[in-house]
Design a protein around this motif. Structure first.
Motif, PDB file in Angstrom:
ATOM      1  N   THR A 145       0.833  -1.213   0.000  1.00  0.00           N
ATOM      2  CA  THR A 145       0.000   0.000   0.000  1.00  0.00           C
ATOM      3  C   THR A 145       0.869   1.265   0.000  1.00  0.00           C
ATOM      4  OG1 THR A 145      -1.828  -1.175   1.026  1.00  0.00           O
ATOM      5  CG2 THR A 145      -1.824   1.226   1.242  1.00  0.00           C
ATOM      6  N   ARG A 170      -0.265   5.143  12.215  1.00  0.00           N
ATOM      7  CA  ARG A 170       1.089   4.623  12.479  1.00  0.00           C
ATOM      8  C   ARG A 170       1.096   3.096  12.515  1.00  0.00           C
ATOM      9  NH1 ARG A 170       1.860   5.934  18.978  1.00  0.00           N
ATOM     10  NH2 ARG A 170      -0.336   5.744  19.501  1.00  0.00           N
ATOM     11  N   SER A 171       0.238   2.478  11.715  1.00  0.00           N
ATOM     12  CA  SER A 171       0.221   1.005  11.723  1.00  0.00           C
ATOM     13  C   SER A 171       1.481   0.467  11.054  1.00  0.00           C
ATOM     14  CB  SER A 171      -1.016   0.480  10.993  1.00  0.00           C
ATOM     15  OG  SER A 171      -0.882   0.697   9.611  1.00  0.00           O
ATOM     16  N   ILE A 173       1.491  -1.768   8.809  1.00  0.00           N
ATOM     17  CA  ILE A 173       1.295  -2.112   7.402  1.00  0.00           C
ATOM     18  C   ILE A 173       1.138  -0.894   6.495  1.00  0.00           C
ATOM     19  CG2 ILE A 173       0.345  -4.382   7.972  1.00  0.00           C
ATOM     20  CD1 ILE A 173      -2.379  -3.359   7.131  1.00  0.00           C
ATOM     21  N   HIS A 193      -1.234  10.383  15.109  1.00  0.00           N
ATOM     22  CA  HIS A 193      -1.986   9.203  15.564  1.00  0.00           C
ATOM     23  C   HIS A 193      -3.017   9.659  16.579  1.00  0.00           C
ATOM     24  CE1 HIS A 193       0.734   9.593  18.940  1.00  0.00           C
ATOM     25  NE2 HIS A 193       1.721   9.644  18.051  1.00  0.00           N
ATOM     26  N   SER A 194      -3.599   8.708  17.275  1.00  0.00           N
ATOM     27  CA  SER A 194      -4.743   9.060  18.123  1.00  0.00           C
ATOM     28  C   SER A 194      -4.353   9.924  19.327  1.00  0.00           C
ATOM     29  CB  SER A 194      -5.456   7.793  18.597  1.00  0.00           C
ATOM     30  OG  SER A 194      -4.604   7.040  19.420  1.00  0.00           O
ATOM     31  N   ILE A 213      -6.313   5.910   8.457  1.00  0.00           N
ATOM     32  CA  ILE A 213      -6.895   5.935   9.799  1.00  0.00           C
ATOM     33  C   ILE A 213      -7.961   4.853   9.976  1.00  0.00           C
ATOM     34  CG2 ILE A 213      -8.009   7.465  11.498  1.00  0.00           C
ATOM     35  CD1 ILE A 213      -7.239   9.762   9.344  1.00  0.00           C
ATOM     36  N   GLY A 214      -8.814   4.712   8.969  1.00  0.00           N
ATOM     37  CA  GLY A 214      -9.926   3.773   9.099  1.00  0.00           C
ATOM     38  C   GLY A 214     -11.150   4.420   9.719  1.00  0.00           C
ATOM     39  N   ARG A 215     -11.310   5.740   9.492  1.00  0.00           N
ATOM     40  CA  ARG A 215     -12.496   6.458   9.979  1.00  0.00           C
ATOM     41  C   ARG A 215     -13.083   7.280   8.848  1.00  0.00           C
ATOM     42  NH1 ARG A 215     -12.756   7.288  15.951  1.00  0.00           N
ATOM     43  NH2 ARG A 215     -11.352   5.686  16.673  1.00  0.00           N
ATOM     44  N   PHE A 218     -12.839  11.398   8.103  1.00  0.00           N
ATOM     45  CA  PHE A 218     -12.104  12.004   9.231  1.00  0.00           C
ATOM     46  C   PHE A 218     -11.428  13.315   8.798  1.00  0.00           C
ATOM     47  CE2 PHE A 218      -8.329  12.686  11.754  1.00  0.00           C
ATOM     48  CZ  PHE A 218      -8.701  12.339  13.044  1.00  0.00           C
ATOM     49  N   VAL A 233      -6.041   6.627   1.992  1.00  0.00           N
ATOM     50  CA  VAL A 233      -5.797   5.182   2.029  1.00  0.00           C
ATOM     51  C   VAL A 233      -7.013   4.428   2.581  1.00  0.00           C
ATOM     52  CG1 VAL A 233      -4.279   3.375   2.972  1.00  0.00           C
ATOM     53  CG2 VAL A 233      -3.316   5.575   2.324  1.00  0.00           C
ATOM     54  N   GLY A 234      -7.857   5.127   3.316  1.00  0.00           N
ATOM     55  CA  GLY A 234      -8.941   4.478   4.060  1.00  0.00           C
ATOM     56  C   GLY A 234      -9.902   3.680   3.193  1.00  0.00           C
ATOM     57  N   ILE A 235     -10.341   2.565   3.738  1.00  0.00           N
ATOM     58  CA  ILE A 235     -11.412   1.774   3.122  1.00  0.00           C
ATOM     59  C   ILE A 235     -12.426   1.509   4.229  1.00  0.00           C
ATOM     60  CG2 ILE A 235     -12.059  -0.390   1.995  1.00  0.00           C
ATOM     61  CD1 ILE A 235      -9.255  -0.632   0.915  1.00  0.00           C
ATOM     62  N   THR A 291      -2.244  -0.892  -4.691  1.00  0.00           N
ATOM     63  CA  THR A 291      -1.775  -1.911  -3.750  1.00  0.00           C
ATOM     64  C   THR A 291      -1.644  -3.255  -4.467  1.00  0.00           C
ATOM     65  OG1 THR A 291      -2.820  -0.771  -1.904  1.00  0.00           O
ATOM     66  CG2 THR A 291      -2.362  -3.106  -1.592  1.00  0.00           C
TER      67      THR A 291
HETATM   68  P1  NDP Z   1      -5.044   0.533  11.899  1.00  0.00           P
HETATM   69  O1  NDP Z   1      -6.343   0.470  12.611  1.00  0.00           O
HETATM   70  O2  NDP Z   1      -4.017  -0.510  12.123  1.00  0.00           O
HETATM   71  O3  NDP Z   1      -4.372   1.948  12.214  1.00  0.00           O
HETATM   72  C1  NDP Z   1      -5.117   3.121  12.241  1.00  0.00           C
HETATM   73  C2  NDP Z   1      -4.251   4.257  12.661  1.00  0.00           C
HETATM   74  O4  NDP Z   1      -5.082   5.412  12.707  1.00  0.00           O
HETATM   75  C3  NDP Z   1      -3.638   4.079  14.057  1.00  0.00           C
HETATM   76  O5  NDP Z   1      -2.286   4.447  14.031  1.00  0.00           O
HETATM   77  C4  NDP Z   1      -4.464   4.994  14.938  1.00  0.00           C
HETATM   78  O6  NDP Z   1      -3.743   5.630  15.976  1.00  0.00           O
HETATM   79  C5  NDP Z   1      -4.884   6.072  13.946  1.00  0.00           C
HETATM   80  N1  NDP Z   1      -6.133   6.674  14.408  1.00  0.00           N
HETATM   81  C6  NDP Z   1      -7.298   6.060  14.694  1.00  0.00           C
HETATM   82  N2  NDP Z   1      -8.194   6.961  15.150  1.00  0.00           N
HETATM   83  C7  NDP Z   1      -7.575   8.156  15.160  1.00  0.00           C
HETATM   84  C8  NDP Z   1      -7.959   9.459  15.516  1.00  0.00           C
HETATM   85  N3  NDP Z   1      -9.184   9.728  15.993  1.00  0.00           N
HETATM   86  N4  NDP Z   1      -7.066  10.458  15.404  1.00  0.00           N
HETATM   87  C9  NDP Z   1      -5.814  10.185  14.932  1.00  0.00           C
HETATM   88  N5  NDP Z   1      -5.395   8.986  14.566  1.00  0.00           N
HETATM   89  C10 NDP Z   1      -6.252   7.971  14.682  1.00  0.00           C
HETATM   90  O7  NDP Z   1      -5.417   0.644  10.361  1.00  0.00           O
HETATM   91  P2  NDP Z   1      -4.526   0.322   9.044  1.00  0.00           P
HETATM   92  O8  NDP Z   1      -3.305   1.153   9.053  1.00  0.00           O
HETATM   93  O9  NDP Z   1      -4.428  -1.113   8.862  1.00  0.00           O
HETATM   94  O10 NDP Z   1      -5.523   0.860   7.908  1.00  0.00           O
HETATM   95  C11 NDP Z   1      -5.927   2.204   7.866  1.00  0.00           C
HETATM   96  C12 NDP Z   1      -7.014   2.351   6.815  1.00  0.00           C
HETATM   97  O11 NDP Z   1      -6.465   2.009   5.544  1.00  0.00           O
HETATM   98  C13 NDP Z   1      -8.211   1.412   7.001  1.00  0.00           C
HETATM   99  O12 NDP Z   1      -9.365   2.063   6.544  1.00  0.00           O
HETATM  100  C14 NDP Z   1      -7.894   0.250   6.104  1.00  0.00           C
HETATM  101  O13 NDP Z   1      -9.056  -0.428   5.670  1.00  0.00           O
HETATM  102  C15 NDP Z   1      -7.229   0.958   4.958  1.00  0.00           C
HETATM  103  N6  NDP Z   1      -6.318   0.130   4.167  1.00  0.00           N
HETATM  104  C16 NDP Z   1      -6.378   0.288   2.824  1.00  0.00           C
HETATM  105  C17 NDP Z   1      -5.554  -0.413   2.011  1.00  0.00           C
HETATM  106  C18 NDP Z   1      -5.627  -0.172   0.548  1.00  0.00           C
HETATM  107  O14 NDP Z   1      -5.150  -0.985  -0.212  1.00  0.00           O
HETATM  108  N7  NDP Z   1      -6.198   0.941   0.111  1.00  0.00           N
HETATM  109  C19 NDP Z   1      -4.609  -1.413   2.538  1.00  0.00           C
HETATM  110  C20 NDP Z   1      -4.543  -1.432   3.989  1.00  0.00           C
HETATM  111  C21 NDP Z   1      -5.393  -0.686   4.761  1.00  0.00           C
HETATM  112  P3  NDP Z   1      -3.135   4.806  17.243  1.00  0.00           P
HETATM  113  O15 NDP Z   1      -1.953   4.065  16.708  1.00  0.00           O
HETATM  114  O16 NDP Z   1      -2.787   5.865  18.198  1.00  0.00           O
HETATM  115  O17 NDP Z   1      -4.243   3.894  17.680  1.00  0.00           O
END
Ligand code: NDP
Length: 311
Positions: A145, A170-171, A173, A193-194, A213-215, A218, A233-235, A291
């Motif tokens: 990705t 900051r994941s 992956i 990050h959060s 982020i996954g929100r 956002f 990047v979010g899905i 990706t």
């Molecule tokens: P993770 O849940 O592993 O990580 C999410 C990150 O977002 C964490 O570091 C978290 O912070 C941060 N976060 C969550 N809420 C908040 C907030 N309110 N404010 C600030 N930061 C926040 O997710 P992934 O990295 O695996 O995936 C992220 C998104 O990307 C998802 O929607 C996933 O579906 C998508 N994705 C898309 C791909 C593609 O091919 N397009 C491939 C892989 C993922 P903290 O570490 O502090 O908890």
């Protein structure tokens, strides 16, 4: 301003097309196509969709894609034994274990399984050896990705060197490798990050803003510097009509799409950001297809032995 849309579908198609002659050349030379082994455990609907997308794209590019399905009741040992078999196989150049593994396997299952993959076959780039090489900017299999994002920016001629890149997330992956790749391309990088204080103010200083982020929605307009490049990047799958209408408005074709399917995939970036950003990746059709293209490229790289274990 209306943002330039960075069409990941078209760019990924061009990359996949450019891989075909290279895959053919490998197949002629080796007497077999590059092989990708995919392990899918359980029946997670999203995982099924991702795996069938990877299988289709891989097959179209001339790869041999070998999907191994294990039942949801499979144990970590079952997965480890399968990975071991694929490690030893001389027809499988790449190995990918589709995330997530069933909860019943325990919280450390994914890590144990990734650690078991031969780093030379680690086409997801998640093995600690791959990660260490990435940190040191040595040749390696890079997570698909974030490398897809870099490729997308390069194709769109977005200058990375010297830019301030803010990565939200900051994941292992996405967020962390994304930040490293930006750093290696000489961006000045901030990771949010959060727990980040004043995240909005930090994000609004970005020349390149990556949302992982996954929100849903956002990243709103106030988080974006006018003219910035925004990578979504979010899905996220929306299942509430109200949420879709609130984001896109009553007249939007996205609402009609929701009505037809009963759900809608959206990114982490609010649609109104398109009025502020200079360039924006759509969801779907932005980072997702890139990706998959990078996964195919990693498999070819692994097949050619471009990443050795003692490099
Ligand atoms: P993770 O849940 O592993 O990580 C999410 C990150 O977002 C964490 O570091 C978290 O912070 C941060 N976060 C969550 N809420 C908040 C907030 N309110 N404010 C600030 N930061 C926040 O997710 P992934 O990295 O695996 O995936 C992220 C998104 O990307 C998802 O929607 C996933 O579906 C998508 N994705 C898309 C791909 C593609 O091919 N397009 C491939 C892989 C993922 P903290 O570490 O502090 O908890």
């Amino acid at each position: 301003m209306t943002a330039r849309m960075l069409d990941g579908t078209a760019i990924a198609a061009a990359i996949r097309e450019s891989l075909r002659p290279e895959v053919e050349a490998f197949t002629r030379r080796a007497g077999r196509p590059p092989g990708l082994g995919i392990v899918l455990v359980g029946h997670n609907p999203a995982s099924e969709i991702y795996v069938s997308g990877k299988q289709k794209a891989g097959t179209e590019a001339g790869l041999w894609v070998d999907v191994h399905r294990l039942p949801p009741t499979a144990s970590v040992q079952d997965v480890l034994a399968l990975v071991e078999r694929l490690n030893r196989s001389d027809r499988h150049d790449g190995i990918l274990v589709q995330d997530p593994l069933p909860d019943a396997m325990g919280s450390d299952a994914a890590r144990r399984v990734v650690d078991a993959i031969d780093p030379r076959k680690d086409v997801d780039g998640f093995h600690p050896i791959s990660v260490g090489r990435l940190v040191q900017n040595r040749p390696t299999l890079v997570p698909c990705t974030p490398s897809g994002v870099i490729e997308l920016l390069d194709h769109a001629k977005v200058a990375i060197s010297g830019a301030h890149a803010v990565v939200i997330g900051r994941s292992d992956i996405v967020g962390k490798p994304m930040a490293l790749l930006m750093l290696h391309r000489h961006a000045t990088v901030t990771i949010c990050h959060s727990r980040t204080r004043n995240l909005g103010a930090v994000a609004a200083t970005a020349d390149i803003l990556v949302a992982a982020i996954g929100r849903p929605a956002f990243v709103t307009q106030d988080l974006v510097k006018p003219g910035a490049t925004v990578v979504d990047v979010g899905i996220n799958r929306l299942t509430s009509r109200d949420d879709v209408e609130r984001l896109f408005g009553r007249a939007s074709p996205r609402l009609a799409a929701f009505e037809r399917r009963g759900s809608l995939v959206v990114g982490d970036v609010h649609p109104a950001v398109a009025e502020v950003a200079g360039a924006l990746t759509p969801v779907p059709g932005g980072v997702g297809p890139m990706t998959i293209a990078m996964l195919l490229r990693n498999t070819l790289k692994a097949a050619r032995g471009e990443v050795t274990s003692n490099e």
